[in-house]
Design a protein around this motif. Structure first.
Motif, short mmCIF file in Angstrom:
data_model
loop_
_atom_site.label_atom_id
_atom_site.label_comp_id
_atom_site.label_asym_id
_atom_site.label_seq_id
_atom_site.Cartn_x
_atom_site.Cartn_y
_atom_site.Cartn_z
N LYS B 185 0.84 -1.20 0.00
CA LYS B 185 0.00 0.00 0.00
C LYS B 185 0.88 1.25 0.00
O LYS B 185 2.04 1.19 0.42
CB LYS B 185 -0.91 -0.03 1.23
CG LYS B 185 -1.88 -1.22 1.18
CD LYS B 185 -2.62 -1.42 2.48
CE LYS B 185 -3.48 -2.68 2.37
NZ LYS B 185 -2.69 -3.92 2.24
N PRO B 186 0.34 2.37 -0.46
CA PRO B 186 1.16 3.59 -0.54
C PRO B 186 1.82 3.94 0.79
O PRO B 186 2.99 4.32 0.82
CB PRO B 186 0.14 4.66 -0.95
CG PRO B 186 -0.92 3.92 -1.68
CD PRO B 186 -1.01 2.58 -1.04
N GLN B 187 1.11 3.76 1.89
CA GLN B 187 1.68 4.13 3.19
C GLN B 187 2.79 3.17 3.64
O GLN B 187 3.48 3.44 4.62
CB GLN B 187 0.58 4.23 4.26
CG GLN B 187 -0.19 2.96 4.55
CD GLN B 187 -1.41 2.77 3.64
OE1 GLN B 187 -1.46 3.32 2.54
NE2 GLN B 187 -2.38 2.01 4.12
N GLU B 188 2.96 2.06 2.92
CA GLU B 188 4.01 1.09 3.30
C GLU B 188 5.29 1.27 2.48
O GLU B 188 6.28 0.59 2.72
CB GLU B 188 3.47 -0.34 3.09
CG GLU B 188 2.33 -0.70 4.01
CD GLU B 188 1.68 -2.03 3.66
OE1 GLU B 188 1.12 -2.67 4.58
OE2 GLU B 188 1.72 -2.44 2.48
N GLY B 190 7.58 3.62 2.23
CA GLY B 190 8.79 4.05 2.93
C GLY B 190 9.45 2.90 3.66
O GLY B 190 10.67 2.70 3.58
N GLU B 191 8.63 2.10 4.33
CA GLU B 191 9.15 0.96 5.09
C GLU B 191 9.79 -0.07 4.16
O GLU B 191 10.83 -0.65 4.45
CB GLU B 191 7.98 0.34 5.86
CG GLU B 191 8.41 -0.41 7.09
CD GLU B 191 7.19 -1.00 7.84
OE1 GLU B 191 7.35 -2.05 8.46
OE2 GLU B 191 6.09 -0.38 7.75
N LYS B 220 10.24 8.74 -1.73
CA LYS B 220 10.44 7.88 -0.57
C LYS B 220 11.89 7.40 -0.47
O LYS B 220 12.25 6.64 0.43
CB LYS B 220 9.48 6.67 -0.62
CG LYS B 220 8.03 7.05 -0.49
CD LYS B 220 7.74 7.71 0.87
CE LYS B 220 6.35 8.29 0.91
NZ LYS B 220 6.13 9.10 2.13
N TYR B 295 0.02 9.78 -3.35
CA TYR B 295 -0.01 10.62 -2.14
C TYR B 295 -0.67 11.96 -2.48
O TYR B 295 -0.54 12.43 -3.62
CB TYR B 295 1.42 10.87 -1.65
CG TYR B 295 2.18 9.60 -1.37
CD1 TYR B 295 1.76 8.71 -0.37
CD2 TYR B 295 3.32 9.28 -2.11
CE1 TYR B 295 2.46 7.54 -0.13
CE2 TYR B 295 4.03 8.11 -1.87
CZ TYR B 295 3.60 7.24 -0.88
OH TYR B 295 4.28 6.09 -0.65
N GLU B 297 0.42 14.79 -1.75
CA GLU B 297 1.46 15.75 -2.16
C GLU B 297 1.94 15.53 -3.60
O GLU B 297 2.72 16.33 -4.13
CB GLU B 297 2.64 15.74 -1.18
CG GLU B 297 3.31 14.40 -0.97
CD GLU B 297 2.71 13.62 0.22
OE1 GLU B 297 1.48 13.78 0.47
OE2 GLU B 297 3.45 12.87 0.86
N GLN B 316 -2.47 1.56 -8.60
CA GLN B 316 -2.69 2.03 -7.23
C GLN B 316 -3.75 3.14 -7.23
O GLN B 316 -4.58 3.21 -6.33
CB GLN B 316 -1.38 2.61 -6.65
CG GLN B 316 -0.28 1.58 -6.43
CD GLN B 316 -0.32 0.99 -5.01
OE1 GLN B 316 -1.30 1.14 -4.32
NE2 GLN B 316 0.75 0.29 -4.64
N ARG B 320 -7.98 3.21 -5.77
CA ARG B 320 -8.59 4.14 -4.81
C ARG B 320 -10.01 4.53 -5.21
O ARG B 320 -10.76 5.05 -4.40
CB ARG B 320 -7.73 5.41 -4.70
CG ARG B 320 -6.42 5.15 -3.98
CD ARG B 320 -5.53 6.35 -4.01
NE ARG B 320 -6.14 7.53 -3.38
CZ ARG B 320 -5.53 8.71 -3.29
NH1 ARG B 320 -4.31 8.87 -3.77
NH2 ARG B 320 -6.12 9.73 -2.72
#
Lengths: 286, 332
Positions: B185-188, B190-191, B220, B295, B297, B316, B320
């Motif tokens: 997922k987009p929020q993952e 960076g990790e 990222k 994102y 931004e 992705q 949404r």
């Protein structure tokens, strides 16, 4: 009467009996190709080609470097798997060779494959179980494909000889045209096509046939006119100019053949128009 | 680059498979010779030099070996995306018939799953080893990241043991809009990137470089990470959504598996690959008009406006949307 080109089985004494003839010599073994070509070249005749009748598929024929320069017509029952063809392609493509196959569905497909990798081919179709749709696809590919491919006969032959004002006997693409070719056996008996030679349907010995124009030859050459005299269905077919009634269906109905030949004529019309358009001078010249 | 899908059958069922829906819904059809010759002509006329063979599992196609040899004969460089799982007889065919081809003309990308993280029958793992043992020097390792705690260590052992090509194709598992396939997922992101760079010492020690596949957002990565990627990848560094053109056995085309249900066309509607690419580029632009990137931004991002980054994959973005929106986008 013009001297016909001769299609003879390989027999040095038979070849030696002729003078100033163009001869296609038939062999049934790859090992005889050079010898047969040499026999014609070293006689008082000239070599049209060597016809290699193979019982093996194309991939199983052992192509030899010495065949370079010899015009060869390889008559094979099939092509074989591409993985095996791929290994003989480098030798095959160096030769002056054309592969000729009967028009089964697999062969129609394989001719397109071979042509696309640069091997010149012929597909022989006669009446009966011809898949006209598949053949039509192949014809379109042969005449209109956008990228380079080797020639496919009879389509290439027809495109080179087609004249919209007259009919064309394109059997010549397979050396089957009584106006141009005689098929001989070792006893110099004449047949008017390869299938008739195979079936031993001879019209006489060559000396007799050539003394005066044989009525049988003339009858065969004019056979197309029977379509009109007997009011056959082919006489009113749009594709007659190219077909000339050679595919007259047994049930009297023109099915796929009519659409096939009509489409081919249409393509030639389009090609001619394009050619004429492109050859028009755009700027005046002296 | 065009992808030719030889078959919809596969020997594996990966939890992240983004081709699964397309493969399950496809008719049980394999690419025919007639269509392959047409495609070779189509691609040659388009000026393409390379072609990729995909599936399902492409080596399952009965004429797989013939098709590879044919395309090589047509002067294409051939990439095969495989899972390496094949019957002994198919592997023997590969060795016997493709073993003479130069590694410049034929390349396998073997999609590897970490056996400790992705459950697979032992018999399949054994077959992958057999494939790599035979074709390792033609093969580039591939890995799809579908969980943030992914483990790459096993790949170094594979590369070393089988003499594989030293470039890792690293893909993100993409969402298939409307399904629940496992994906990043987009929020993952960076990790994932942090974890990826934790392998930097190993990547350097084994001289294994990698190119991030489509969908990674440039923001990222740190500047240092970007510098390292640039150096190790020989300057070939992109963060675009490269929608490769996929061509199915029934001659349908679409731009990438996750979007296979949207704007599917027939190849016969186009004259060359350029036209297809242009058509799908228009679709992607349309999608990005709705949502610029993964994102918030991304909207107004300078890297995006310069075309350096596409702000994640279009899949992705489409994911949404609501189901209703997808219907609207599909143009139906």
């Amino acid at each position: 009467m013009s001297l016909r080109k001769l299609i003879c089985p390989y027999d040095p004494s038979l070849i030696g009996d002729f003078c100033n003839r163009e001869i296609a010599v038939q062999v049934d073994s790859p090992s005889l190709v050079c010898e047969a070509a040499g026999a014609v070249v070293n006689s008082a005749n000239s070599l049209l080609c060597v016809i290699l009748d193979s019982v093996d598929p194309v991939c199983a024929v052992s192509f030899e470097d010495q065949w370079k320069g010899i015009p060869i017509l390889l008559m094979a029952p099939s092509v074989g798997e591409f993985r095996n063809v791929a290994s003989v392609l480098p030798s095959l493509k160096k030769l002056n060779l054309r592969v000729c196959l009967p028009a089964s569905n697999d062969n129609i497909r394989d001719v397109r494959i071979l042509s696309s990798v640069g091997v010149h081919c012929s597909i022989m179709f006669e009446g009966g179980n011809v898949d006209w749709d598949a053949l039509s696809d192949l014809m379109t590919y042969a005449l209109l494909a956008r990228v380079f491919h080797a020639t496919i006969d009879p389509f290439d032959y027809i495109s080179r000889h087609y004249n919209s004002l007259t009919h064309l006997n394109w059997g010549g693409a397979f050396l089957d045209d009584p106006e141009k070719y005689f098929h001989l056996d070792k006893e110099k008996n004449v047949a008017l096509s390869s299938s008739e030679a195979l079936a031993k349907q001879f019209i006489g010995r060559i000396d007799d046939v050539e003394k005066t124009e044989s009525p049988e030859v003339q009858r065969r050459c004019d056979a197309w006119s029977l379509n009109f005299l007997e009011n056959r269905v082919c006489a009113t077919c749009d594709g007659f100019k190219l077909c000339m009634g050679r595919f007259l269906p047994k049930n009297g109905k023109a099915d796929g053949c009519s659409a096939f030949f009509s489409e081919m004529i249409e393509i030639f019309g389009d090609l001619k128009a394009v050619k004429e358009k492109s050859s028009k001078e755009e700027v005046w010249r002296l | 680059m065009a992808n030719i899908l030889l078959t919809s059958k596969c020997t594996r069922s990966c939890p992240y498979c983004f081709a699964e829906r397309e493969m399950t819904d496809s008719p049980d059809e394999v690419m025919s010779w007639e269509n392959l010759v047409y495609l070779a002509d189509f691609l040659a006329a388009s000026g393409e030099k390379s072609v990729s063979l995909l599936g399902g599992e492409p080596t399952l196609h009965p004429h797989f070996v013939d098709y590879v040899l044919y395309l090589v004969e047509r002067n294409f460089n051939v990439n095969v995306f495989t899972n390496g799982i094949m019957s002994p007889s198919r592997l023997t065919e590969l060795k016997d018939y493709l073993g003479a081809l130069s590694a410049d003309r034929l390349r396998f990308v073997c999609n590897l799953n970490n056996p400790r993280q992705t459950e697979e029958p032992e018999s399949q793992t054994k077959k992958i080893h057999e494939f790599l043992s035979a074709m390792g020097s033609w093969t580039q390792p591939g890995f799809n990241i579908y969980r943030v705690d992914f483990d790459l260590e096993f790949i170094f052992e594979f590369v070393q043991r089988y003499g594989m090509k030293r470039r890792l194709r690293l893909g993100l598992a993409h969402p298939v809009p409307g399904t629940s396939s496992m994906h990043i997922k987009p929020q993952e992101m960076g990790e994932v990137i942090e974890r990826l760079f934790s392998y930097r010492p190993l990547l350097e020690r084994f001289q294994l470089d990698f190119g991030p596949d489509c969908g990674f957002p440039i923001c990222k990565f740190t500047d240092e990470q970007l510098g390292w990627l640039y150096r190790s990848g020989g300057g070939d560094l992109r963060f675009e959504c490269n929608s490769a053109i996929d061509i199915t056995p029934d001659m349908s085309v679409y731009a990438c598996f996750p979007l296979s249900k949207l704007y599917r066309k027939s190849i016969f509607e186009f004259d060359n690959i350029g036209q297809i690419a242009e058509f799908y580029s228009g679709i992607h632009k349309k999608i990005r008009k709705e949502v610029p990137g993964i994102y918030p931004e991304c909207d107004g991002c300078i890297q995006m406006s310069k075309g350096i980054c596409s702000g994640g994959g279009s899949c992705q973005l489409v994911n949404r949307f609501t189901d209703e929106d997808i219907v609207r986008l599909s143009g139906n």
